[in-house]
Write a protein that holds these residues in place. Structure first.
Motif, PDB file in Angstrom:
ATOM      1  N   ARG A 192       4.926   4.967  -3.358  1.00  0.00           N
ATOM      2  CA  ARG A 192       6.076   5.819  -3.667  1.00  0.00           C
ATOM      3  C   ARG A 192       5.663   7.017  -4.515  1.00  0.00           C
ATOM      4  O   ARG A 192       6.095   8.149  -4.275  1.00  0.00           O
ATOM      5  CB  ARG A 192       7.158   5.007  -4.389  1.00  0.00           C
ATOM      6  N   LEU A 225       5.226   0.298  -1.685  1.00  0.00           N
ATOM      7  CA  LEU A 225       5.223   1.033  -0.419  1.00  0.00           C
ATOM      8  C   LEU A 225       3.778   1.155   0.042  1.00  0.00           C
ATOM      9  O   LEU A 225       2.949   1.760  -0.643  1.00  0.00           O
ATOM     10  CB  LEU A 225       5.845   2.425  -0.598  1.00  0.00           C
ATOM     11  N   GLU A 282       3.454   3.200   5.483  1.00  0.00           N
ATOM     12  CA  GLU A 282       4.799   3.742   5.311  1.00  0.00           C
ATOM     13  C   GLU A 282       4.779   5.039   4.505  1.00  0.00           C
ATOM     14  O   GLU A 282       5.533   5.976   4.781  1.00  0.00           O
ATOM     15  CB  GLU A 282       5.707   2.709   4.631  1.00  0.00           C
ATOM     16  N   GLU A 314      10.382  -0.512   5.117  1.00  0.00           N
ATOM     17  CA  GLU A 314      10.324  -0.508   3.654  1.00  0.00           C
ATOM     18  C   GLU A 314      10.951  -1.782   3.091  1.00  0.00           C
ATOM     19  O   GLU A 314      10.370  -2.452   2.234  1.00  0.00           O
ATOM     20  CB  GLU A 314      11.082   0.697   3.096  1.00  0.00           C
TER      21      GLU A 314
END
Length: 215
Positions: free
Chosen positions: A38, A61, A65, A159
Protein backbone atom coordinates in the motif's frame (compact mmCIF):
# COMPACT_ATOMS: atom_id res chain seq x y z
CA UNK A 1 19.58 12.57 -16.23
CA UNK A 2 19.67 9.92 -13.50
CA UNK A 3 17.16 7.05 -13.55
CA UNK A 4 14.92 7.48 -10.50
CA UNK A 5 14.09 4.32 -8.52
CA UNK A 6 11.73 3.34 -5.70
CA UNK A 7 12.41 0.18 -3.68
CA UNK A 8 9.49 -1.81 -2.25
CA UNK A 9 10.32 -4.69 0.09
CA UNK A 10 9.13 -5.55 3.59
CA UNK A 11 12.66 -6.49 4.70
CA UNK A 12 14.63 -3.42 5.74
CA UNK A 13 18.01 -5.11 5.29
CA UNK A 14 17.18 -5.96 1.66
CA UNK A 15 16.08 -2.40 0.90
CA UNK A 16 19.21 -1.03 2.54
CA UNK A 17 21.44 -3.36 0.54
CA UNK A 18 19.69 -2.52 -2.72
CA UNK A 19 19.92 1.21 -2.03
CA UNK A 20 23.68 1.01 -1.42
CA UNK A 21 24.22 -1.06 -4.58
CA UNK A 22 22.05 1.09 -6.84
CA UNK A 23 23.17 4.46 -5.50
CA UNK A 24 26.72 3.37 -6.33
CA UNK A 25 25.76 3.47 -10.02
CA UNK A 26 26.49 6.84 -11.60
CA UNK A 27 23.17 7.08 -13.47
CA UNK A 28 20.83 5.73 -10.75
CA UNK A 29 19.09 7.57 -7.93
CA UNK A 30 16.96 5.82 -5.27
CA UNK A 31 14.27 8.37 -4.36
CA UNK A 32 12.15 6.33 -1.96
CA UNK A 33 11.57 3.10 -0.05
CA UNK A 34 8.34 1.34 0.92
CA UNK A 35 7.87 -1.53 3.37
CA UNK A 36 4.50 -2.77 2.09
CA UNK A 37 2.37 -2.78 -1.02
CA UNK A 38 0.00 0.00 0.00
CA UNK A 39 2.82 2.39 0.84
CA UNK A 40 4.51 1.46 -2.43
CA UNK A 41 1.41 2.26 -4.50
CA UNK A 42 1.02 5.69 -2.90
CA UNK A 43 4.72 6.53 -3.14
CA UNK A 44 5.08 5.45 -6.76
CA UNK A 45 1.94 7.24 -7.94
CA UNK A 46 3.00 10.39 -6.05
CA UNK A 47 6.70 10.44 -6.98
CA UNK A 48 6.48 8.84 -10.45
CA UNK A 49 9.91 7.18 -10.49
CA UNK A 50 11.28 5.74 -13.71
CA UNK A 51 11.55 2.28 -12.14
CA UNK A 52 10.14 0.46 -9.12
CA UNK A 53 11.89 -2.65 -7.81
CA UNK A 54 9.00 -4.55 -6.24
CA UNK A 55 9.02 -7.52 -3.87
CA UNK A 56 6.27 -9.97 -4.83
CA UNK A 57 5.30 -11.11 -1.33
CA UNK A 58 4.48 -8.23 1.02
CA UNK A 59 1.94 -7.89 3.84
CA UNK A 60 -1.38 -6.05 3.50
CA UNK A 61 -1.06 -5.74 -0.31
CA UNK A 62 1.19 -8.07 -2.28
CA UNK A 63 3.39 -7.00 -5.16
CA UNK A 64 1.01 -8.37 -7.79
CA UNK A 65 -1.93 -6.29 -6.58
CA UNK A 66 0.29 -3.27 -5.97
CA UNK A 67 1.54 -3.52 -9.56
CA UNK A 68 -2.03 -3.70 -10.88
CA UNK A 69 -2.96 -0.55 -8.98
CA UNK A 70 0.16 1.31 -10.10
CA UNK A 71 -0.44 0.40 -13.75
CA UNK A 72 -4.13 1.38 -13.40
CA UNK A 73 -2.96 4.72 -12.01
CA UNK A 74 -1.56 5.54 -15.47
CA UNK A 75 1.96 6.01 -14.16
CA UNK A 76 4.76 5.38 -16.65
CA UNK A 77 6.88 3.73 -13.96
CA UNK A 78 8.43 0.45 -15.11
CA UNK A 79 8.12 -2.29 -12.50
CA UNK A 80 10.69 -5.00 -11.91
CA UNK A 81 9.63 -7.89 -9.69
CA UNK A 82 12.32 -9.07 -7.30
CA UNK A 83 11.42 -12.33 -5.58
CA UNK A 84 12.78 -15.41 -3.84
CA UNK A 85 10.36 -17.49 -5.89
CA UNK A 86 10.66 -18.85 -9.43
CA UNK A 87 7.13 -20.26 -9.11
CA UNK A 88 4.95 -19.83 -12.21
CA UNK A 89 2.08 -18.36 -10.16
CA UNK A 90 4.17 -15.40 -9.06
CA UNK A 91 5.77 -14.88 -12.46
CA UNK A 92 2.41 -15.06 -14.25
CA UNK A 93 0.79 -12.77 -11.70
CA UNK A 94 3.43 -10.06 -11.96
CA UNK A 95 3.67 -10.13 -15.76
CA UNK A 96 -0.12 -10.09 -16.20
CA UNK A 97 -0.33 -7.22 -13.71
CA UNK A 98 2.02 -5.18 -15.90
CA UNK A 99 5.55 -5.75 -14.60
CA UNK A 100 8.32 -5.26 -17.16
CA UNK A 101 10.83 -7.57 -15.49
CA UNK A 102 11.24 -10.44 -13.04
CA UNK A 103 14.43 -11.31 -11.19
CA UNK A 104 15.28 -13.66 -8.35
CA UNK A 105 16.74 -12.18 -5.17
CA UNK A 106 19.92 -14.20 -5.60
CA UNK A 107 20.77 -12.23 -8.74
CA UNK A 108 24.04 -10.34 -8.84
CA UNK A 109 24.14 -6.55 -8.90
CA UNK A 110 25.18 -6.51 -12.55
CA UNK A 111 21.97 -8.34 -13.54
CA UNK A 112 19.74 -5.90 -11.66
CA UNK A 113 21.56 -2.96 -13.26
CA UNK A 114 21.06 -4.58 -16.68
CA UNK A 115 17.37 -5.17 -15.93
CA UNK A 116 16.79 -1.54 -14.94
CA UNK A 117 18.52 -0.20 -18.04
CA UNK A 118 16.55 -2.67 -20.18
CA UNK A 119 13.05 -1.83 -18.90
CA UNK A 120 13.70 1.93 -19.03
CA UNK A 121 14.16 1.49 -22.79
CA UNK A 122 10.72 -0.12 -23.03
CA UNK A 123 11.88 -3.73 -23.16
CA UNK A 124 11.17 -6.71 -20.90
CA UNK A 125 13.84 -8.38 -18.78
CA UNK A 126 13.56 -11.88 -17.33
CA UNK A 127 16.41 -13.61 -15.53
CA UNK A 128 17.45 -16.88 -17.25
CA UNK A 129 15.72 -19.14 -14.68
CA UNK A 130 12.50 -17.14 -15.03
CA UNK A 131 12.62 -17.18 -18.84
CA UNK A 132 12.82 -20.99 -18.74
CA UNK A 133 9.79 -21.19 -16.45
CA UNK A 134 7.78 -18.85 -18.69
CA UNK A 135 8.62 -20.78 -21.85
CA UNK A 136 7.83 -24.15 -20.27
CA UNK A 137 4.50 -22.83 -19.01
CA UNK A 138 3.37 -21.60 -22.41
CA UNK A 139 4.46 -24.85 -24.03
CA UNK A 140 2.23 -26.72 -21.58
CA UNK A 141 -0.73 -24.33 -21.61
CA UNK A 142 -2.99 -26.83 -23.30
CA UNK A 143 -3.03 -28.80 -20.06
CA UNK A 144 -4.45 -25.89 -18.06
CA UNK A 145 -5.81 -26.71 -14.61
CA UNK A 146 -9.57 -26.57 -14.00
CA UNK A 147 -11.32 -24.14 -11.71
CA UNK A 148 -11.44 -20.38 -11.27
CA UNK A 149 -8.24 -18.36 -11.16
CA UNK A 150 -7.80 -15.30 -8.98
CA UNK A 151 -7.65 -13.02 -12.04
CA UNK A 152 -11.38 -13.69 -12.50
CA UNK A 153 -11.97 -11.75 -9.28
CA UNK A 154 -12.07 -7.95 -9.28
CA UNK A 155 -9.07 -5.98 -8.02
CA UNK A 156 -10.92 -5.17 -4.79
CA UNK A 157 -11.96 -8.80 -4.31
CA UNK A 158 -8.34 -9.92 -4.61
CA UNK A 159 -7.35 -7.32 -2.01
CA UNK A 160 -10.05 -8.55 0.36
CA UNK A 161 -9.10 -12.18 -0.31
CA UNK A 162 -5.48 -11.52 0.64
CA UNK A 163 -6.52 -9.80 3.86
CA UNK A 164 -8.93 -12.61 4.76
CA UNK A 165 -6.15 -15.13 4.18
CA UNK A 166 -3.83 -13.06 6.38
CA UNK A 167 -6.32 -13.51 9.22
CA UNK A 168 -7.95 -10.06 9.36
CA UNK A 169 -11.54 -9.76 10.51
CA UNK A 170 -14.19 -8.13 8.30
CA UNK A 171 -14.12 -5.07 10.59
CA UNK A 172 -10.33 -4.79 10.28
CA UNK A 173 -10.56 -5.18 6.49
CA UNK A 174 -13.22 -2.49 6.28
CA UNK A 175 -11.09 -0.12 8.37
CA UNK A 176 -7.93 -0.79 6.34
CA UNK A 177 -9.65 -0.30 2.98
CA UNK A 178 -11.75 2.65 4.20
CA UNK A 179 -15.00 0.95 3.25
CA UNK A 180 -18.12 0.04 5.20
CA UNK A 181 -18.38 -3.25 7.04
CA UNK A 182 -21.35 -4.26 4.88
CA UNK A 183 -19.32 -3.55 1.75
CA UNK A 184 -16.48 -5.74 3.04
CA UNK A 185 -18.97 -8.50 3.81
CA UNK A 186 -20.39 -8.14 0.29
CA UNK A 187 -16.90 -8.56 -1.20
CA UNK A 188 -16.34 -11.69 0.90
CA UNK A 189 -19.70 -13.08 -0.21
CA UNK A 190 -18.89 -12.39 -3.88
CA UNK A 191 -15.49 -14.08 -3.51
CA UNK A 192 -17.14 -17.17 -2.02
CA UNK A 193 -19.76 -17.27 -4.77
CA UNK A 194 -17.21 -16.91 -7.58
CA UNK A 195 -14.76 -19.46 -6.15
CA UNK A 196 -17.34 -21.87 -4.78
CA UNK A 197 -15.34 -21.85 -1.53
CA UNK A 198 -17.34 -21.15 1.60
CA UNK A 199 -14.82 -21.43 4.43
CA UNK A 200 -11.97 -19.17 5.57
CA UNK A 201 -9.60 -22.14 5.53
CA UNK A 202 -10.57 -22.89 1.93
CA UNK A 203 -10.15 -19.26 0.89
CA UNK A 204 -6.73 -19.22 2.56
CA UNK A 205 -5.67 -22.32 0.62
CA UNK A 206 -6.96 -20.72 -2.59
CA UNK A 207 -5.00 -17.51 -1.88
CA UNK A 208 -1.82 -19.54 -1.31
CA UNK A 209 -2.39 -21.54 -4.51
CA UNK A 210 -2.85 -18.35 -6.50
CA UNK A 211 0.27 -16.72 -5.04
CA UNK A 212 -1.58 -13.94 -3.20
CA UNK A 213 0.10 -14.92 0.07
CA UNK A 214 2.85 -17.30 1.07
CA UNK A 215 3.09 -19.84 3.85
Amino acid sequence: MAISIVLADDHHIIREGLRVLLDAQANFSVIGEAADGRSAVKMIIDRKPDVAVMDVSMPSLNGIEATRQIVAGSTKTKIIALSMYADRRYIDGMLKAGASGYLLKNCVTKELVTAINTVVKGNVYLSPQIATTVVNHYLCQTASSPGIASDELTDREREVLQLIAEGLSIKDIADMLHIGKKTAESHRRNIMQKTGIHSIAGLTQFAIREGLIQL
